[in-house]
Structures are given as structure tokens and as C-alpha cells.
Enzyme design. Structure first.
Site, PDB file in Angstrom:
ATOM      1  N   LYS A   1       0.855  -1.178   0.000  1.00 33.59           N
ATOM      2  CA  LYS A   1       0.000   0.000   0.000  1.00 33.59           C
ATOM      3  C   LYS A   1       0.896   1.234   0.000  1.00 33.59           C
ATOM      4  O   LYS A   1       1.910   1.267   0.714  1.00 33.59           O
ATOM      5  CB  LYS A   1      -0.885   0.005   1.248  1.00 33.59           C
ATOM      6  CG  LYS A   1      -1.839  -1.180   1.324  1.00 33.59           C
ATOM      7  CD  LYS A   1      -3.027  -0.994   0.398  1.00 33.59           C
ATOM      8  CE  LYS A   1      -4.023  -2.145   0.561  1.00 33.59           C
ATOM      9  NZ  LYS A   1      -5.198  -1.961  -0.298  1.00 33.59           N
TER      10      LYS A   1
ATOM     11  N   GLU B   1      -2.339   0.005  -8.678  1.00 30.16           N
ATOM     12  CA  GLU B   1      -3.770  -0.146  -8.427  1.00 30.16           C
ATOM     13  C   GLU B   1      -4.375   1.149  -7.897  1.00 30.16           C
ATOM     14  O   GLU B   1      -3.843   1.745  -6.962  1.00 30.16           O
ATOM     15  CB  GLU B   1      -3.958  -1.292  -7.419  1.00 30.16           C
ATOM     16  CG  GLU B   1      -5.398  -1.682  -7.194  1.00 30.16           C
ATOM     17  CD  GLU B   1      -5.536  -2.876  -6.246  1.00 30.16           C
ATOM     18  OE1 GLU B   1      -4.538  -3.577  -6.003  1.00 30.16           O
ATOM     19  OE2 GLU B   1      -6.636  -3.071  -5.741  1.00 30.16           O
TER      20      GLU B   1
ATOM     21  N   ASP C   1      -9.828  -0.598  -9.097  1.00 29.37           N
ATOM     22  CA  ASP C   1     -10.456  -1.386  -8.033  1.00 29.37           C
ATOM     23  C   ASP C   1     -11.698  -0.635  -7.552  1.00 29.37           C
ATOM     24  O   ASP C   1     -12.817  -0.944  -7.968  1.00 29.37           O
ATOM     25  CB  ASP C   1      -9.406  -1.583  -6.913  1.00 29.37           C
ATOM     26  CG  ASP C   1      -9.964  -2.253  -5.682  1.00 29.37           C
ATOM     27  OD1 ASP C   1     -11.136  -2.659  -5.694  1.00 29.37           O
ATOM     28  OD2 ASP C   1      -9.233  -2.384  -4.675  1.00 29.37           O
TER      29      ASP C   1
ATOM     30  N   LYS D   1     -14.037  -7.436  -7.219  1.00 30.62           N
ATOM     31  CA  LYS D   1     -14.416  -7.723  -5.832  1.00 30.62           C
ATOM     32  C   LYS D   1     -15.884  -8.133  -5.805  1.00 30.62           C
ATOM     33  O   LYS D   1     -16.764  -7.328  -6.144  1.00 30.62           O
ATOM     34  CB  LYS D   1     -14.183  -6.504  -4.951  1.00 30.62           C
ATOM     35  CG  LYS D   1     -12.700  -6.329  -4.621  1.00 30.62           C
ATOM     36  CD  LYS D   1     -12.464  -5.256  -3.607  1.00 30.62           C
ATOM     37  CE  LYS D   1     -10.985  -5.213  -3.254  1.00 30.62           C
ATOM     38  NZ  LYS D   1     -10.594  -3.909  -2.702  1.00 30.62           N
TER      39      LYS D   1
HETATM   40 MG    MG Z   1      -7.280  -2.134  -3.882  1.00 35.99          MG
END
Ligand code: MG
Length: 369
Positions: free
Chosen positions: A163, A213, A238, A262
Site C-alpha cells: 500500500k 492499483e 479497483d 471484488k
Molecule cells: Mg485495492
């Protein structure tokens, strides 16, 4: 098949360590489980929104209230137990994809068990083993990050995702590259940057990342297209890929070259499968992301993840990576080769353990037609 009752379980499983992204952190996995009972069989689904406004407008509280007050009473009036049609029935209620994913997942599980088939066979997947990648949140120091990377590589994970957030980006990637060389590496910004940050992305572009991402805001599809044109590294969307319509718009604008699917955000396995099919036709590969969820939604996602257009390691990790316990038996395991093999058996293969559900449960409510 006749629905005899529905049980709603609120469970909270403590995490080994806080899950931190650029917008906040969580310390327990709070999930809402939907158990559909029909003909002596339980079909299970899971809603896993994050607490507070960390990730989405849906929270465990709002999902619980929507399920008990609207979705489940409405669904019981006219249940749709054909999993390919269930999504259409649930769409009669606006919004709330996490709650819908839980009901829809339970319907798929019920049907697969009833037909004595693995879930992947009903979904059109291959059932093959899935490469797993480890995701590492924002760590207190770069040394902590490097320690984690070393640990997950030793455990067998097939790629590392870190991240990033403004001020904590290029030097982290450079540190990982200088210590670990050309490992499969990607970054996730969770929408923390703006197009003005292009110089940061130009530097990241020098590091041979698998993908970047969600660099920019969820709705910034034109800006993502502009950023993508300026970079060699593929962008992956995403947060932006929250509906079939959004994905079609992303494709039209060329906002990304990869999509993170997702199931929770899209409202279930069937809508996720439709997104997969559209992407496959457009030759845009996808991979399976997570919230991360407990075992039920993770296992169901893994079955979906064996469809042909899933082309990168999944974010689904071993149950023991995050949780002090999971609610399924066996737990999800990542062996030394980094490939998750699905448990055998009808439905999701993994069995929901009633003792574990009871151990972590804070509330339960029952609905009878
Ligand atoms: Mg993500």
C-alpha cells in the site's frame, strides 16, 4: 427446494495486526453471515463491509439493518433460489451490494450442495489451484515493510503488493527493489493521489511494477486514462470498478489495462461473473480482490477466481494471515508453492464450523416465511 428459514449472524474475529490503508485501519473483521436453510441443508453467504467510513458507505451496522428490515423480509416473500436469477431479484432493492452478495452467495452454495457439485463447476470455472499474493498495509517504518516482504516471500506468496500513500511511495518501492530484486511487485494507492502527482508515477514507472492499483479517485476515469497514456506500467482499477456499467465506461475510456474484481462490491458472484465475461471479451485481464473477508466469502471468491480471465495472483491469503481464527474447516492455506488448492466437496468444499460461528458471534436473528 423450499426455503424453511434464514439466519443472520453477526460475527467479529480479531485480527493479528491492524489492517491499514491510506484512508484508515481496522482491528477486527466484522462479518454478517447469511444462512439459508432448505431441505435440511444450510447455504452460507457473507457480507464483509469495513467498519466506519474507511472503504465504502456500507458499514456492518447499515448492512445488518438493511438485511433484517428490507432485503430478507422481501426475499422471503418471493425467494429466488436459482443462483443465475437471484441477482435480478435482489436488484429490485436499490444499492447495498455487500448485503446482496451475502444472500446471493448463500443461494449459490445451497444450489451447489443440492447438485453435489463444487461451486466452481456451476460458475464455469476450472477448479485449478490459484496463485496467492500477499498485501502489506502501510507500515510504521521501511524496515518493518522489508521484514514483512521477506516473511511473505519465504511463506511462498507469489507476488507482493504494498500500500502506498503520498509521501510514502517511491522510496518504499525502491527499498523493496534494492533488497529483493525483480520479484513480482505491485502497489495500491486506494485513490490517494491526483493527476498533479504524475511525477511520482513517472518514478514508480521505472521500477517494473506488475501494476499500479487505483492511483486516483474512484470517479476520475478520464484522469486515469490520461495517466495510463503517460505510463508503461498497467493501471488496475479497483474502487472505480463498482458495477458492470462502470467497467464498461472504463473500457470505453481506456482508463486501465487490468481490473480488480471484488465480489462484495459488485453485489455477488453472478454480477462478478458478468463483469469477468465483459472483460474477457475486451481482452482486459482481471484478478480477484478481497475486503479481506472471512472464509466463506474468500472460498466462494476462489471458486470464481478459476474462471479463465483471472490472470494475476489473488489477494486471498491464508486464513491465518489476518485472523486469530476462521469460521471454516479446513482454513484457507497457502503452501510453500504459493498455490491455494480448493478444498474438495460439494458447494464451496470448506465447511462452515458452527462452533466457531458461535464463538465469534455477537448477534443472531431468525426469519421464517
Ligand atoms: Mg485495492
Amino acid at each position: 427446494m423450499r426455503l424453511s428459514r434464514i439466519r443472520l449472524h453477526w460475527v467479529e474475529v480479531p485480527l493479528h495486526e491492524p489492517f491499514r490503508i491510506s484512508s484508515g485501519e481496522i482491528r477486527v473483521r466484522c462479518s454478517i453471515l447469511v444462512e439459508l436453510l432448505a431441505n435440511g441443508t444450510s447455504g452460507w453467504g457473507e457480507a464483509a463491509p469495513m467498519p466506519g467510513p474507511v472503504y465504502s458507505v456500507e458499514t456492518p451496522e447499515s448492512t445488518w439493518e438493511f438485511l433484517r428490515k428490507k432485503l430478507l423480509p422481501g426475499f422471503l416473500d418471493r425467494p429466488e433460489l436459482d443462483p443465475t436469477r437471484c441477482f435480478g431479484r435482489l436488484e429490485e432493492f436499490p444499492g447495498e451490494p455487500f448485503a446482496k452478495a451475502a444472500v446471493e452467495g448463500a443461494v449459490w452454495d445451497l444450489r451447489a450442495q443440492q447438485e453435489s457439485k463444487p461451486l466452481w463447476a456451476l460458475l464455469g470455472g476450472s477448479g485449478q489451484a490459484l496463485p496467492s499474493g500477499a498485501a502489506i498495509g502501510l507500515m510504521p517504518t521501511p524496515e518493518d515493510l522489508l521484514d514483512r516482504v521477506a516473511r511473505f516471500l519465504a511463506e511462498g506468496y507469489r507476488r507482493i503488493k504494498i500500500k502506498i500513500a503520498p509521501g510514502h511511495d517511491v522510496e518504499l518501492v525502491a527499498a523493496v527493489r534494492s533488497r529483493f530484486g525483480g520479484i513480482p511487485l505491485m502497489v495500491d494507492a486506494n485513490a490517494a493521489y491526483r493527476l498533479e502527482d504524475l511525477p511520482v508515477f513517472r518514478e514508480l514507472d521505472q521500477h517494473g511494477l506488475m501494476m499500479v492499483e487505483q492511483p486516483l479517485a474512484r470517479e476520475a476515469l478520464e484522469e486515469h486514462a490520461e495517466l495510463q497514456r503517460a505510463l508503461r506500467t498497467p493501471l488496475c482499477l479497483d474502487e472505480s470498478a463498482d458495477s458492470l456499467e462502470a467497467v464498461e465506461r472504463i473500457l470505453r475510456l481506456h482508463s486501465a489495462r487490468i481490473i480488480n474484481i471484488k465480489v462484495q462490491r459488485l453485489g455477488g458472484l453472478e454480477p462478478a461473473r458478468r463483469v469477468h465475461d465483459v472483460l474477457r471479451k475486451a481482452r482486459i485481464p482481471c484478478w480477484l480482490g478481497t475486503m479481506p473477508e472471512l472464509g466463506i466469502a474468500s472460498a466462494q471468491g476462489l471458486h470464481l477466481g478459476t474462471l479463465p480471465n483471472f490472470a494475476f495472483p489473488t489477494d486471498v491469503e491464508a486464513s491465518a494471515r489476518w485472523y486469530l481464527g476462521d469460521i471454516i474447516t479446513p482454513p484457507i492455506e497457502v503452501p510453500r508453492d504459493g498455490l491455494i488448492r480448493l478444498a474438495d466437496g460439494p458447494g464451496m468444499g470448506y465447511r462452515v464450523d458452527p462452533e466457531k460461528v458461535a464463538r465469534y458471534r455477537l448477534r443472531v436473528e431468525e426469519f421464517v416465511p
